[in-house]
Design a protein around this motif. Structure first.
Motif, PDB file in Angstrom:
ATOM      1  N   UNK A 296       0.844  -1.196   0.000  1.00  0.00           N
ATOM      2  CA  UNK A 296       0.000   0.000   0.000  1.00  0.00           C
ATOM      3  C   UNK A 296       0.875   1.240   0.000  1.00  0.00           C
ATOM      4  N   UNK A 297       0.261   2.402  -0.247  1.00  0.00           N
ATOM      5  CA  UNK A 297       1.015   3.651  -0.287  1.00  0.00           C
ATOM      6  C   UNK A 297       0.199   4.755   0.363  1.00  0.00           C
ATOM      7  N   UNK A 298       0.888   5.845   0.683  1.00  0.00           N
ATOM      8  CA  UNK A 298       0.178   6.988   1.240  1.00  0.00           C
ATOM      9  C   UNK A 298       1.112   8.102   1.643  1.00  0.00           C
ATOM     10  N   UNK A 299       0.505   9.210   2.109  1.00  0.00           N
ATOM     11  CA  UNK A 299       1.275  10.340   2.609  1.00  0.00           C
ATOM     12  C   UNK A 299       2.123   9.886   3.795  1.00  0.00           C
ATOM     13  N   UNK A 300       3.366  10.334   3.843  1.00  0.00           N
ATOM     14  CA  UNK A 300       4.322   9.868   4.847  1.00  0.00           C
ATOM     15  C   UNK A 300       4.510  10.927   5.921  1.00  0.00           C
ATOM     16  N   UNK A 301       4.095  10.589   7.146  1.00  0.00           N
ATOM     17  CA  UNK A 301       4.317  11.473   8.283  1.00  0.00           C
ATOM     18  C   UNK A 301       5.495  10.997   9.108  1.00  0.00           C
ATOM     19  N   UNK A 302       6.517  11.837   9.244  1.00  0.00           N
ATOM     20  CA  UNK A 302       7.700  11.407   9.992  1.00  0.00           C
ATOM     21  C   UNK A 302       8.109  12.404  11.071  1.00  0.00           C
ATOM     22  N   UNK A 303       7.228  13.335  11.374  1.00  0.00           N
ATOM     23  CA  UNK A 303       7.428  14.172  12.563  1.00  0.00           C
ATOM     24  C   UNK A 303       6.057  14.459  13.171  1.00  0.00           C
ATOM     25  N   UNK A 304       6.035  14.835  14.425  1.00  0.00           N
ATOM     26  CA  UNK A 304       4.788  14.996  15.170  1.00  0.00           C
ATOM     27  C   UNK A 304       3.846  15.977  14.467  1.00  0.00           C
ATOM     28  N   UNK A 305       2.590  15.555  14.283  1.00  0.00           N
ATOM     29  CA  UNK A 305       1.583  16.400  13.652  1.00  0.00           C
ATOM     30  C   UNK A 305       1.518  16.291  12.145  1.00  0.00           C
ATOM     31  N   UNK A 306       2.453  15.571  11.528  1.00  0.00           N
ATOM     32  CA  UNK A 306       2.507  15.443  10.061  1.00  0.00           C
ATOM     33  C   UNK A 306       1.729  14.197   9.649  1.00  0.00           C
ATOM     34  N   UNK A 307       0.635  14.383   8.914  1.00  0.00           N
ATOM     35  CA  UNK A 307      -0.214  13.273   8.465  1.00  0.00           C
ATOM     36  C   UNK A 307      -0.595  12.347   9.620  1.00  0.00           C
ATOM     37  N   UNK A 308      -0.996  12.962  10.733  1.00  0.00           N
ATOM     38  CA  UNK A 308      -1.505  12.205  11.873  1.00  0.00           C
ATOM     39  C   UNK A 308      -0.458  11.547  12.748  1.00  0.00           C
ATOM     40  N   UNK A 309       0.818  11.829  12.507  1.00  0.00           N
ATOM     41  CA  UNK A 309       1.884  11.180  13.290  1.00  0.00           C
ATOM     42  C   UNK A 309       1.957  11.744  14.707  1.00  0.00           C
ATOM     43  N   UNK A 317      -0.879   7.880   5.579  1.00  0.00           N
ATOM     44  CA  UNK A 317      -2.257   8.357   5.595  1.00  0.00           C
ATOM     45  C   UNK A 317      -2.787   8.379   4.166  1.00  0.00           C
ATOM     46  N   UNK A 318      -3.777   7.514   3.869  1.00  0.00           N
ATOM     47  CA  UNK A 318      -4.350   7.525   2.515  1.00  0.00           C
ATOM     48  C   UNK A 318      -5.674   6.776   2.485  1.00  0.00           C
ATOM     49  N   UNK A 319      -6.085   6.338   1.287  1.00  0.00           N
ATOM     50  CA  UNK A 319      -7.436   5.805   1.095  1.00  0.00           C
ATOM     51  C   UNK A 319      -7.485   4.362   0.634  1.00  0.00           C
ATOM     52  N   UNK A 320      -6.361   3.676   0.582  1.00  0.00           N
ATOM     53  CA  UNK A 320      -6.339   2.322   0.012  1.00  0.00           C
ATOM     54  C   UNK A 320      -5.725   1.356   1.017  1.00  0.00           C
ATOM     55  N   UNK A 321      -6.501   0.346   1.402  1.00  0.00           N
ATOM     56  CA  UNK A 321      -5.997  -0.728   2.257  1.00  0.00           C
ATOM     57  C   UNK A 321      -6.466  -2.061   1.682  1.00  0.00           C
ATOM     58  N   UNK A 322      -5.558  -2.870   1.121  1.00  0.00           N
ATOM     59  CA  UNK A 322      -5.953  -4.202   0.663  1.00  0.00           C
ATOM     60  C   UNK A 322      -6.518  -5.007   1.834  1.00  0.00           C
ATOM     61  N   UNK A 405       5.881  12.937  -1.577  1.00  0.00           N
ATOM     62  CA  UNK A 405       5.306  12.880  -0.223  1.00  0.00           C
ATOM     63  C   UNK A 405       4.716  11.518   0.105  1.00  0.00           C
ATOM     64  N   UNK A 406       4.656  10.624  -0.886  1.00  0.00           N
ATOM     65  CA  UNK A 406       4.074   9.300  -0.694  1.00  0.00           C
ATOM     66  C   UNK A 406       5.161   8.257  -0.487  1.00  0.00           C
ATOM     67  N   UNK A 407       4.896   7.332   0.402  1.00  0.00           N
ATOM     68  CA  UNK A 407       5.806   6.210   0.647  1.00  0.00           C
ATOM     69  C   UNK A 407       5.009   4.918   0.476  1.00  0.00           C
ATOM     70  N   UNK A 408       5.695   3.833   0.143  1.00  0.00           N
ATOM     71  CA  UNK A 408       5.027   2.541   0.015  1.00  0.00           C
ATOM     72  C   UNK A 408       5.406   1.646   1.189  1.00  0.00           C
TER      73      UNK A 408
END
Length: 432
Positions: A296-309, A317-322, A405-408
């Protein structure tokens, strides 16, 4: 899905039975010329036995891999047999497995000129199974990329992942992956051609995996299913095993999104990337080929407050979950809380080891991180937020992260395999 499986690694064994010394004086040996004693070379039966022993040891080291085919061994009994090598090789051979009696520098150099990776008998005997397995998995990545085809649907460039790379010919030249650009109107022609009966039948199959349908109407569900069927038809026609869509343009033309279709397709072996993001799409193919698992892929949060981290963790953080990566059935929701489209939330399997990967737009660097899944939550705007701890120093990520901004992400730890991929494809690996 396919009659011809992608990413099958083909190994050609070669056993060199030549001898270092042509003549040994002071020994009683057979001779063609009286008074000129010659060394007795091993019989072909001995060489065949030695080659089979080499192959057996190799198979023992990679016994858990089911994507390797080993060809019939070529026995080099006489020097003229070296001229047989090119006729025994094809474009489908991925590596050579070479054994010999003693050191054969001239012959090994001659084999190296075919520009194929070489695994020697001595390496099989000295390396751990994990090292050999990582090497063979890397061969699979290279082969899988060469046999992959991506459909890019929609406008170029994507406005949400604008950095590219956009030269599809250059990507094919660098990694072997083929691309085809499909215009949105071509997709919707196929979308509109699918009958309600076919769509309804497929939707009924899906409903067994729905725990609850919250916002979407029956029409929304029919449209989402029709997106899936249209994408499957395109993939079947084009022999494609990957799709990325400039999704924002879909929502400008019609109130449909590919999110749940992507989740289904990934579990069927078709990797999918959101927002026309090419680096994320290539990363998904590399990670899938390395692991043999859904990605899966999505926005990558790697510090506090970034994409829900939260502090000390990273997120996707994204919309696709197998569904295969989840531990519950789907809670079916709308798209970004906008009262149209279909996404699906489910709890991800927790306490799973995981690997993150992204490749940069120059196709020369990869970011890789290993860690563990902590849990997930419904993020509403982006439907699922996955919380993870990573191995290493999280504070190094801003310095070493590459790509969009997306990571897999996939389950399992694959850094050692990806290091071998880096060697094989000339990719610099960055990891915390």
């Amino acid at each position: 899905m396919e009659d011809l499986k992608r990413g099958v690694v083909k190994i050609k064994p070669i056993y060199i039975g030549l001898y270092h010394y042509r003549y040994v004086y002071g020994s009683v040996m057979s001779s063609d010329v009286i008074g000129t004693p010659k060394v007795s070379l091993p019989h072909v039966e001995e060489l065949e036995k030695a080659s089979q022993e080499m192959i057996k040891k190799f198979k023992e080291k990679i016994k858990q891999l089911d994507f390797v085919e080993i060809g019939a061994p070529l026995i080099i009994k006489e020097h003229k047999d070296m001229r047989r090598v090119p006729s025994e090789l094809t474009y489908d051979v991925d590596a050579l497995l070479v054994g010999s009696y003693g050191s054969m520098p001239l012959e090994m150099f001659a084999l190296s000129r075919y520009r194929l990776p070489i695994l020697t008998k001595s390496q099989i005997e000295s390396l751990e199974s994990k090292q050999i397995t990582d090497f063979v998995r890397a061969l699979r990545v290279k082969k899988f990329l060469k046999q992959s085809k991506v459909l890019y649907i929609g406008e170029i460039p994507s406005f949400s992942a604008p950095e590219g790379p956009w030269d599809f010919f250059a990507i094919e030249d660098r990694l072997g992956v083929r691309f085809r650009h499909v215009e949105t109107n071509e997709f919707f022609r196929i979308f509109d051609s699918i009958s309600d009966e076919v769509v309804r039948n497929k939707l009924e199959e899906w409903k067994k995996d729905f725990a609850e349908v919250v916002e979407p109407t029956e029409k929304d569900l029919m449209d989402a299913t029709r997106v899936y069927l249209a994408l499957r038809l395109l993939c079947d026609r084009e022999d494609a095993n990957a799709i990325t869509i400039n999704c924002g343009r879909f929502t400008e033309e019609r109130p449909v999104v590919p999110c749940i279709a992507f989740a289904r397709l990934i579990d069927e072996g078709i990797m999918c990337g959101c927002e026309g993001d090419i680096t994320a799409m290539l990363s998904a193919l590399i990670l899938h080929a390395s692991s043999g698992q859904p990605v899966l892929m999505g926005n990558f949060g790697y510090r506090e407050g970034m994409f829900g981290a939260k502090k000390g963790e990273v997120t996707i953080e994204h919309d696709v979950l197998p569904l295969s990566m989840a531990c519950t059935r789907y809670r079916v929701r709308d798209y970004h809380g906008r009262r149209f489209g279909v996404t699906a939330y489910a709890d991800i399997k927790i306490n799973q080891p995981m690997t993150l990967l992204n490749i940069d737009k120059s196709l020369s660097k990869m970011f890789v991180a290993e860690g563990i899944i902590k849990g997930s939550e419904d993020g509403i705007h982006c439907r699922i937020i996955i919380h993870m701890n990573i191995n290493g120093d999280i504070n190094k990520i801003p310095e070493i992260y590459v790509g969009s901004q997306h990571v897999t992400m996939t389950f399992g730890h694959w850094l050692s395999t990806l290091k071998e991929v880096g060697k094989l494809l000339n990719l610099e690996i960055h990891h915390p």
